[in-house]
Motif scaffolding. Sequence first.
Motif, PDB file in Angstrom:
ATOM      1  N   ASP A  63      16.631  38.424 -26.918  1.00  0.00           N
ATOM      2  CA  ASP A  63      17.496  37.664 -27.817  1.00  0.00           C
ATOM      3  C   ASP A  63      18.830  37.330 -27.160  1.00  0.00           C
ATOM      4  N   ILE A  64      19.262  38.175 -26.199  1.00  0.00           N
ATOM      5  CA  ILE A  64      20.481  37.879 -25.456  1.00  0.00           C
ATOM      6  C   ILE A  64      20.260  36.674 -24.551  1.00  0.00           C
ATOM      7  N   ALA A  65      19.092  36.636 -23.907  1.00  0.00           N
ATOM      8  CA  ALA A  65      18.759  35.478 -23.069  1.00  0.00           C
ATOM      9  C   ALA A  65      18.666  34.214 -23.917  1.00  0.00           C
ATOM     10  N   LYS A  66      18.100  34.354 -25.111  1.00  0.00           N
ATOM     11  CA  LYS A  66      18.000  33.206 -26.020  1.00  0.00           C
ATOM     12  C   LYS A  66      19.381  32.715 -26.422  1.00  0.00           C
ATOM     13  N   LEU A  67      20.283  33.665 -26.694  1.00  0.00           N
ATOM     14  CA  LEU A  67      21.654  33.308 -27.041  1.00  0.00           C
ATOM     15  C   LEU A  67      22.317  32.553 -25.896  1.00  0.00           C
ATOM     16  N   GLY A  68      22.156  33.059 -24.665  1.00  0.00           N
ATOM     17  CA  GLY A  68      22.741  32.378 -23.518  1.00  0.00           C
ATOM     18  C   GLY A  68      22.223  30.969 -23.359  1.00  0.00           C
ATOM     19  N   LYS A  69      20.940  30.784 -23.630  1.00  0.00           N
ATOM     20  CA  LYS A  69      20.349  29.447 -23.505  1.00  0.00           C
ATOM     21  C   LYS A  69      20.843  28.511 -24.599  1.00  0.00           C
ATOM     22  N   GLU A  70      20.789  28.993 -25.853  1.00  0.00           N
ATOM     23  CA  GLU A  70      21.120  28.121 -26.978  1.00  0.00           C
ATOM     24  C   GLU A  70      22.612  27.832 -27.077  1.00  0.00           C
ATOM     25  N   GLU A  71      23.437  28.873 -26.873  1.00  0.00           N
ATOM     26  CA  GLU A  71      24.878  28.695 -27.005  1.00  0.00           C
ATOM     27  C   GLU A  71      25.514  28.153 -25.726  1.00  0.00           C
ATOM     28  N   GLY A  72      24.881  28.415 -24.594  1.00  0.00           N
ATOM     29  CA  GLY A  72      25.439  27.996 -23.306  1.00  0.00           C
ATOM     30  C   GLY A  72      24.820  26.730 -22.762  1.00  0.00           C
ATOM     31  N   TRP A  73      23.641  26.874 -22.185  1.00  0.00           N
ATOM     32  CA  TRP A  73      22.999  25.750 -21.501  1.00  0.00           C
ATOM     33  C   TRP A  73      22.751  24.563 -22.427  1.00  0.00           C
ATOM     34  N   LEU A  74      22.145  24.794 -23.590  1.00  0.00           N
ATOM     35  CA  LEU A  74      21.793  23.672 -24.460  1.00  0.00           C
ATOM     36  C   LEU A  74      23.023  22.962 -25.010  1.00  0.00           C
ATOM     37  N   LYS A  75      24.084  23.719 -25.300  1.00  0.00           N
ATOM     38  CA  LYS A  75      25.315  23.072 -25.782  1.00  0.00           C
ATOM     39  C   LYS A  75      25.997  22.292 -24.667  1.00  0.00           C
ATOM     40  N   ALA A  76      25.932  22.815 -23.439  1.00  0.00           N
ATOM     41  CA  ALA A  76      26.497  22.077 -22.309  1.00  0.00           C
ATOM     42  C   ALA A  76      25.725  20.776 -22.097  1.00  0.00           C
ATOM     43  N   VAL A  77      24.402  20.852 -22.212  1.00  0.00           N
ATOM     44  CA  VAL A  77      23.577  19.646 -22.086  1.00  0.00           C
ATOM     45  C   VAL A  77      23.911  18.643 -23.182  1.00  0.00           C
ATOM     46  N   ALA A  78      24.032  19.134 -24.421  1.00  0.00           N
ATOM     47  CA  ALA A  78      24.330  18.240 -25.546  1.00  0.00           C
ATOM     48  C   ALA A  78      25.687  17.564 -25.381  1.00  0.00           C
ATOM     49  N   THR A  79      26.683  18.330 -24.934  1.00  0.00           N
ATOM     50  CA  THR A  79      28.022  17.761 -24.717  1.00  0.00           C
ATOM     51  C   THR A  79      27.995  16.685 -23.645  1.00  0.00           C
ATOM     52  N   THR A  80      27.310  16.979 -22.543  1.00  0.00           N
ATOM     53  CA  THR A  80      27.211  16.007 -21.449  1.00  0.00           C
ATOM     54  C   THR A  80      26.412  14.786 -21.882  1.00  0.00           C
ATOM     55  N   ALA A  81      25.352  14.999 -22.661  1.00  0.00           N
ATOM     56  CA  ALA A  81      24.528  13.886 -23.135  1.00  0.00           C
ATOM     57  C   ALA A  81      25.338  12.945 -24.026  1.00  0.00           C
ATOM     58  N   ARG A  82      26.198  13.509 -24.882  1.00  0.00           N
ATOM     59  CA  ARG A  82      27.050  12.661 -25.734  1.00  0.00           C
ATOM     60  C   ARG A  82      27.983  11.818 -24.877  1.00  0.00           C
ATOM     61  N   PHE A  83      28.502  12.418 -23.821  1.00  0.00           N
ATOM     62  CA  PHE A  83      29.361  11.663 -22.899  1.00  0.00           C
ATOM     63  C   PHE A  83      28.575  10.522 -22.263  1.00  0.00           C
ATOM     64  N   PHE A  84      27.343  10.800 -21.849  1.00  0.00           N
ATOM     65  CA  PHE A  84      26.504   9.768 -21.246  1.00  0.00           C
ATOM     66  C   PHE A  84      26.129   8.683 -22.263  1.00  0.00           C
ATOM     67  N   ASP A  85      25.959   9.077 -23.537  1.00  0.00           N
ATOM     68  CA  ASP A  85      25.664   8.081 -24.575  1.00  0.00           C
ATOM     69  C   ASP A  85      26.764   7.024 -24.628  1.00  0.00           C
ATOM     70  N   HIS A  86      28.013   7.474 -24.550  1.00  0.00           N
ATOM     71  CA  HIS A  86      29.140   6.536 -24.570  1.00  0.00           C
ATOM     72  C   HIS A  86      29.125   5.648 -23.328  1.00  0.00           C
ATOM     73  N   LEU A  87      28.807   6.229 -22.174  1.00  0.00           N
ATOM     74  CA  LEU A  87      28.762   5.440 -20.952  1.00  0.00           C
ATOM     75  C   LEU A  87      27.642   4.406 -21.004  1.00  0.00           C
ATOM     76  N   VAL A  88      26.512   4.780 -21.591  1.00  0.00           N
ATOM     77  CA  VAL A  88      25.411   3.830 -21.753  1.00  0.00           C
ATOM     78  C   VAL A  88      25.839   2.695 -22.680  1.00  0.00           C
ATOM     79  N   ALA A  89      26.523   3.046 -23.780  1.00  0.00           N
ATOM     80  CA  ALA A  89      26.991   2.034 -24.726  1.00  0.00           C
ATOM     81  C   ALA A  89      27.980   1.072 -24.072  1.00  0.00           C
ATOM     82  N   GLN A  90      28.750   1.585 -23.103  1.00  0.00           N
ATOM     83  CA  GLN A  90      29.713   0.743 -22.386  1.00  0.00           C
ATOM     84  C   GLN A  90      29.057  -0.061 -21.267  1.00  0.00           C
ATOM     85  N   GLY A  91      27.776   0.217 -21.014  1.00  0.00           N
ATOM     86  CA  GLY A  91      27.083  -0.464 -19.929  1.00  0.00           C
ATOM     87  C   GLY A  91      27.364   0.129 -18.566  1.00  0.00           C
TER      88      GLY A  91
END
Length: 248
Positions: free
Chosen positions: A147-175
């Motif tokens: 469950d600690i490994a799951k926490l690290g994945k969900e709170e760490g890696w997946l949130k970092a991916v989601a944050t970066t993906a949102r940034f890329f969404d804006h860049l895609v929208a800007q072309g």
Amino acid sequence: MGLTASRTRPAAQRREVPKSRGGRPTKSAAIERDQRLIEVATRLFLDRGFDATSLDAVAEAARVSKPTVYARYGDKRGLFAAVLRREIARWLAPLSAAAETKLSSASDISVEQRLVEIGREMLTFTCGPDAVAFSRMMTSQAINFPDIAKLGKEEGWLKAVATTARFFDHLVAQGALDVDDTTIAAEVFLDVVVGHNHRLATFGTPPEMKVAEKRMRAAIKLFLAGALGSADGSQSAAKGTQRQRSSR
């Protein structure tokens, strides 16, 4: 070293906590107590490691009663999860702040420069001593406490991916970027930009920052070679070259 030596000193007086009329700590006092517990537990986990840190030692160092610590976190795993969650939030804060800053900055800043500045922020905190120490503890405890490994994945890696993906969404929208799946693009970006250097640091062989940044810049150029917008024709030319190679 100072923490070990403190065991021989006279026991510190327990800190008085403001109480409400019902005898319980006030809300502000409870928040302050929990923050102090997490701060102390973080220091002890970093100094001693997971196995050598006990809830009793945390209670003594934080000057609170042992029943309070056990009632709040249950066991050492619960306390470590709370510490890890707080540390992950700290690690993600610079990434979120950097991404938001780059989105609101002037459009004359190139995509490459935006990603370099974000990558530099990420290198600083993912290869720092605290992040590396917690990464090692998570790895060593993952088998016993999945469950600690799951926490690290969900709170760490997946949130970092989601944050970066949102940034890329804006860049895609800007072309500025041309990618079909910004989540996959974010995973690739994070792995090639900081993954290698973080692994080296975790293994005890961190590269010099100058070397790490050089590799990061090269990785970003490679990433952009497949993700740049088609305005300059670079992506369509690359696809054409790929089709020619495939037909041979």
